[in-house]
Scaffold this active site. Structure first.
Site, PDB file in Angstrom:
ATOM      1  N   GLU A  32      18.675  33.985  11.957  1.00 22.00           N
ATOM      2  CA  GLU A  32      18.108  34.024  13.309  1.00 22.00           C
ATOM      3  C   GLU A  32      19.194  33.687  14.321  1.00 22.00           C
ATOM      4  OE1 GLU A  32      15.163  35.724  14.163  1.00 22.00           O
ATOM      5  OE2 GLU A  32      14.233  34.413  12.660  1.00 22.00           O
ATOM      6  N   ASP A  35      22.459  37.985  15.124  1.00 27.42           N
ATOM      7  CA  ASP A  35      22.823  39.385  15.434  1.00 27.42           C
ATOM      8  C   ASP A  35      23.925  39.473  16.487  1.00 27.42           C
ATOM      9  OD1 ASP A  35      20.999  38.444  17.321  1.00 27.42           O
ATOM     10  OD2 ASP A  35      19.856  40.303  17.460  1.00 27.42           O
ATOM     11  N   SER A  66      -4.574  56.812  21.771  1.00 23.73           N
ATOM     12  CA  SER A  66      -4.449  55.514  21.115  1.00 23.73           C
ATOM     13  C   SER A  66      -5.846  55.057  20.682  1.00 23.73           C
ATOM     14  CB  SER A  66      -3.839  54.488  22.074  1.00 23.73           C
ATOM     15  OG  SER A  66      -4.088  53.188  21.576  1.00 23.73           O
ATOM     16  N   SER A 125       5.988  47.309  18.147  1.00 25.78           N
ATOM     17  CA  SER A 125       6.628  48.389  18.917  1.00 25.78           C
ATOM     18  C   SER A 125       7.584  49.191  18.029  1.00 25.78           C
ATOM     19  CB  SER A 125       7.338  47.838  20.154  1.00 25.78           C
ATOM     20  OG  SER A 125       8.371  46.948  19.808  1.00 25.78           O
ATOM     21  N   ASP A 169      14.715  45.430  14.098  1.00 23.08           N
ATOM     22  CA  ASP A 169      13.303  45.784  13.920  1.00 23.08           C
ATOM     23  C   ASP A 169      13.136  47.237  13.489  1.00 23.08           C
ATOM     24  OD1 ASP A 169      13.066  43.262  14.891  1.00 23.08           O
ATOM     25  OD2 ASP A 169      12.097  43.817  16.775  1.00 23.08           O
TER      26      ASP A 169
HETATM   27  P1  ADP Z   1       5.927  43.330  19.304  1.00 26.34           P
HETATM   28  O1  ADP Z   1       6.656  42.038  19.162  1.00 26.34           O
HETATM   29  O2  ADP Z   1       4.663  43.343  18.507  1.00 26.34           O
HETATM   30  O3  ADP Z   1       6.816  44.515  19.065  1.00 26.34           O
HETATM   31  P2  ADP Z   1       6.057  44.327  21.982  1.00 26.34           P
HETATM   32  O4  ADP Z   1       5.648  43.738  23.270  1.00 26.34           O
HETATM   33  O5  ADP Z   1       7.482  44.666  21.774  1.00 26.34           O
HETATM   34  O6  ADP Z   1       5.485  43.389  20.831  1.00 26.34           O
HETATM   35  O7  ADP Z   1       5.273  45.706  21.764  1.00 26.34           O
HETATM   36  C1  ADP Z   1       3.892  45.764  21.960  1.00 26.34           C
HETATM   37  C2  ADP Z   1       3.553  47.067  22.669  1.00 26.34           C
HETATM   38  O8  ADP Z   1       3.651  48.162  21.734  1.00 26.34           O
HETATM   39  C3  ADP Z   1       2.137  47.091  23.164  1.00 26.34           C
HETATM   40  O9  ADP Z   1       2.040  46.549  24.468  1.00 26.34           O
HETATM   41  C4  ADP Z   1       1.819  48.588  23.161  1.00 26.34           C
HETATM   42  O10 ADP Z   1       2.347  49.219  24.294  1.00 26.34           O
HETATM   43  C5  ADP Z   1       2.593  49.058  21.936  1.00 26.34           C
HETATM   44  N1  ADP Z   1       1.723  49.011  20.743  1.00 26.34           N
HETATM   45  C6  ADP Z   1       1.879  48.241  19.661  1.00 26.34           C
HETATM   46  N2  ADP Z   1       0.889  48.423  18.761  1.00 26.34           N
HETATM   47  C7  ADP Z   1       0.062  49.352  19.302  1.00 26.34           C
HETATM   48  C8  ADP Z   1      -1.155  49.957  18.887  1.00 26.34           C
HETATM   49  N3  ADP Z   1      -1.729  49.638  17.719  1.00 26.34           N
HETATM   50  N4  ADP Z   1      -1.716  50.866  19.706  1.00 26.34           N
HETATM   51  C9  ADP Z   1      -1.146  51.176  20.893  1.00 26.34           C
HETATM   52  N5  ADP Z   1      -0.008  50.641  21.340  1.00 26.34           N
HETATM   53  C10 ADP Z   1       0.599  49.731  20.570  1.00 26.34           C
HETATM   54 MG    MG Z   2       8.649  44.802  20.119  1.00 23.84          MG
END
Ligand code: ADP
Ligand code: MG
Length: 378
Positions: A32, A35, A66, A125, A169
């Site tokens: 952690e 990177d 979605s 994401s 990621d």
């Molecule tokens: P994470 O740490 O989970 O990646 P982020 O804020 O980077 O969190 O990404 C989350 C975003 O990705 C959400 O706000 C949405 O825009 C998109 N997203 C993630 N999962 C979904 C889903 N199941 N359906 C629609 N959009 C999603």
């Molecule tokens: Mg993310």
């Protein structure tokens, strides 16, 4: 994952049937804040991900639904066609990044749904980006190599979602392999698979989400980076990567006490990742767990990116006899990742829930994960 629901929604919206593609979220076992120091991360893909049904529609438009957000978007493939909805920008960004690399794509219909909790540190994401990068690569026979697919996801975050993330990621989501973690060298971008099959050896991996995210004054992330860069410069290196504790001690009086602690964490973390990889070669999960605790307390005391709630969760884990526990992610909130003996699992979860709730007024969320395959067609 509810594939039937996706089928049903696709049929309902587009009156036909498409092909199914999936990509997972990820965990990072150890490594952690390494990177940006040119060091190692050690992620694995998980059994939670995104599934998209996709069919080419013969137009120059993307029509996307979605399922989870019950939201629909339609957009073209030119730069000025960027959709408003943030979830749709991930799909648009992937399309644009493919086109920037010379990939010829056209319109498609899609309905998608995922079970990676949003914003909990498992990278929903990246699961979304990798699903579409991999699917479009296959559907349009683009021949893009897998590392470039990960870069397409990363560039999507940078250029269309305002997130200046590293490559871990998307890399993990694309390259994941059941029963294996991947040690990625963030300096050379080379990587190696290591066996990690806790269930086979009587352990489970579980994330406890504190559901807190502390708003911080200043920019602690940039401050940590600056500390690392200063110490690397004093050591005459580009990165802290490769420096030893002995070297650090020779420059101790040339750097601040704070910078010394930050560097001590980073140098220690590099060694811990290497130790964990060696331990896994001999199925020594006890050593893995010890290093996880060392990382936690290093992040807490030397790197100072923990918080009260996460220290509490790690302490409860330790008191319950959990093999390993640590903050996962950048810190200041989010999850701990725990390596726990199967026979202790139920009592640990019950204790962590009740003690956390007693102190903070809400239970942590619990996500058991199994290390699984990366981006693929279903
Ligand atoms: P994470 O740490 O989970 O990646 P982020 O804020 O980077 O969190 O990404 C989350 C975003 O990705 C959400 O706000 C949405 O825009 C998109 N997203 C993630 N999962 C979904 C889903 N199941 N359906 C629609 N959009 C999603
Ligand atoms: Mg993310």
């Amino acid at each position: 994952m509810n594939v039937n629901l996706i089928n049903e929604k696709f049929q309902e919206k587009f009156g036909s049937q498409g092909e199914l593609f999936t990509s997972p979220g990820r965990v990072n076992l150890i490594g952690e804040h390494t990177d940006y120091n040119g060091g190692f991360v050690f992620p694995g893909a998980i059994d939670k991900g995104m599934v998209a049904e996709i069919k080419l529609n013969g137009t120059d438009k993307v029509r996307a639904y979605s399922v989870d957000l019950e939201d629909y978007a339609e957009f073209g493939l030119n730069e000025e066609d960027a959709p408003e909805a943030s979830w749709a920008r991930y799909i648009f960004g992937v399309c644009r990044e493919i086109q920037k690399r010379g990939g010829k794509i056209a319109g498609f219909d899609t309905a998608f749904s995922g079970d990676v909790p949003l914003g909990a540190g498992m990278s929903s994401s990246a699961a979304l980006e990798s699903t579409f990068a991999n699917a479009l690569n296959e559907l349009f026979s683009l021949g893009i190599d897998r590392f470039e697919l990960a870069r397409i996801g990363q560039s999507t975050e940078h250029n269309y979602c305002g997130v200046k993330c590293g490559i871990m990621d998307q890399f993990a989501s694309i390259f994941g392999k059941a029963g294996h973690l991947m040690r990625l060298d963030c300096r050379s971008m080379e990587f190696e698979y290591f066996p990690f099959d806790p269930e086979k050896h009587g352990y489970k991996v579980v994330l406890l989400d504190s559901v807190v995210k502390h708003e911080l004054v200043g920019s602690p992330y940039n401050d940590r980076r600056a500390s690392c860069e200063r110490v690397a410069a004093v050591l005459g290196q580009e990165f802290l990567r490769g420096a030893t504790m002995e070297q650090l001690d020779t420059v101790k009086d040339k750097i601040s006490e704070e910078d010394y602690k930050r560097a001590r964490y980073v140098i220690g973390e590099e060694q811990r990742v290497l130790d964990v990889c060696e331990a896994l070669k001999r199925d020594d999960y006890e050593t893995v767990g010890k290093r996880m605790y060392e990382t936690h307390w290093g992040m807490s005391r030397d790197y100072e990116v923990s918080c009260e709630e996460l220290d509490f969760l790690a302490t409860v884990a330790q008191e319950c006899g959990v093999t390993g526990s640590r903050i996962m992610g950048g810190g200041f909130g989010g999850c701990t990742i725990n390596l726990v003996k199967a026979e202790l699992y139920d009592s640990f979860i019950a204790t962590a829930k009740s003690r956390f709730a007693e102190k903070y007024g809400h239970e942590p969320k619990v996500y058991a994960v199994v290390i699984s395959d990366g981006a693929r067609r279903l």
